[in-house]
Design an enzyme around this catalytic site. Sequence first.
Site, PDB file in Angstrom:
ATOM      1  N   PRO A   2       0.831  -1.201   0.000  1.00 46.05           N
ATOM      2  CA  PRO A   2       0.000   0.000   0.000  1.00 46.05           C
ATOM      3  C   PRO A   2       0.866   1.252   0.000  1.00 46.05           C
ATOM      4  O   PRO A   2       1.757   1.395   0.825  1.00 46.05           O
ATOM      5  CB  PRO A   2      -0.802  -0.107   1.292  1.00 46.05           C
ATOM      6  N   GLU A   3       0.607   2.134  -0.931  1.00 41.96           N
ATOM      7  CA  GLU A   3       1.252   3.436  -0.977  1.00 41.96           C
ATOM      8  C   GLU A   3       0.203   4.459  -0.528  1.00 41.96           C
ATOM      9  O   GLU A   3      -0.869   4.079  -0.074  1.00 41.96           O
ATOM     10  CB  GLU A   3       1.763   3.721  -2.390  1.00 41.96           C
ATOM     11  N   LYS A  52       2.481   6.871   4.871  1.00 41.09           N
ATOM     12  CA  LYS A  52       1.856   5.554   4.759  1.00 41.09           C
ATOM     13  C   LYS A  52       1.405   5.007   6.114  1.00 41.09           C
ATOM     14  O   LYS A  52       0.965   3.863   6.203  1.00 41.09           O
ATOM     15  CB  LYS A  52       2.827   4.561   4.110  1.00 41.09           C
ATOM     16  N   ARG A 251      15.081  -1.390  -7.005  1.00 34.33           N
ATOM     17  CA  ARG A 251      13.664  -1.565  -7.305  1.00 34.33           C
ATOM     18  C   ARG A 251      13.415  -1.461  -8.800  1.00 34.33           C
ATOM     19  O   ARG A 251      14.031  -0.655  -9.483  1.00 34.33           O
ATOM     20  CB  ARG A 251      12.811  -0.482  -6.614  1.00 34.33           C
TER      21      ARG A 251
END
Length: 261
Positions: A2-3, A52, A251
Amino acid sequence: MPELPEVETLRRQLFQEIRGKRIRTLAVYDAKLGPAPNLEGRKINSIRRQGKFLEIVLDDGSVLRLHLRMTGRLFRCDVAEDTNVPAHTRFRLFLEDCEIIGVDPRRFATLTLEQPNRHGPNLPDLLKNPDPSAFQQAARKRRLAAKVFLLDQAVFPGMGNIYACEVLHSAGVDPRRPASEVTREEWETIGREMRRILNLAVRCRGTSVSDWRDLHGNAGEFQHHLRVYGREGMPCPRCGSGVERIVLGGRGTWFCATCQK
DNA sequence: CGAACGACCTGTTCGC
DNA sequence: TGCGAACAGGTCGTTC
């Protein structure tokens, strides 16, 4: 996983479902989360988001602070049907007439109870007013790739891998550029696109690129708006050349080498 | 101080 | 079909 938009989606849904309700108990099933604090009888005053982090503010001023990391999810359900909770259930927050179930296969999520009056610095809200001057100032001595810099939570609270890729594509900035070399004008464009994209993603209730679900178990819709993330080899929606995938800061990073300069 | 890298965990997908 | 490797939305601590 979740961002910012996914966490904000949960915040809004939790507000609807549990604000003003009284807690019966908090049960924790993963030793990594530590012992469950006694919350019996506490009332939920409000639900906040800091980057977040999800913060459930209680009526004695204490704050239940939750970070979902990669695979954390929250689901609301009626307490009646509690015999078969989902796999990887790590905690259950029992309320008067329902419960919130915390699920997290990878066990990276964290849950802590903070005592009153111990709030840190007030972070900027990227949904409201991204500040290009602050971005440029923070980037001054940073030689790392702009994409990696966008993931710095002290500067961009809530920014994550998907939206960092999408914002840089919409702003036309090459993710490999050193952060310090991004111009003032480009920071303005980045700030504008950041606000636009994050707000759209909130309206879409997040990005279900694989298995994100909201508080009610529903998929989000922003995956239909993705222009580069996860789209290696597919045509750039702006110029038609192929989207490329590289690795930055460990990433996956997707971008269009033709229209991102 | 900044940056690179492994660690933390488990599930899913991909290639052979 | 089976198996191991690679990869996944996030951060933190250590080392250079």
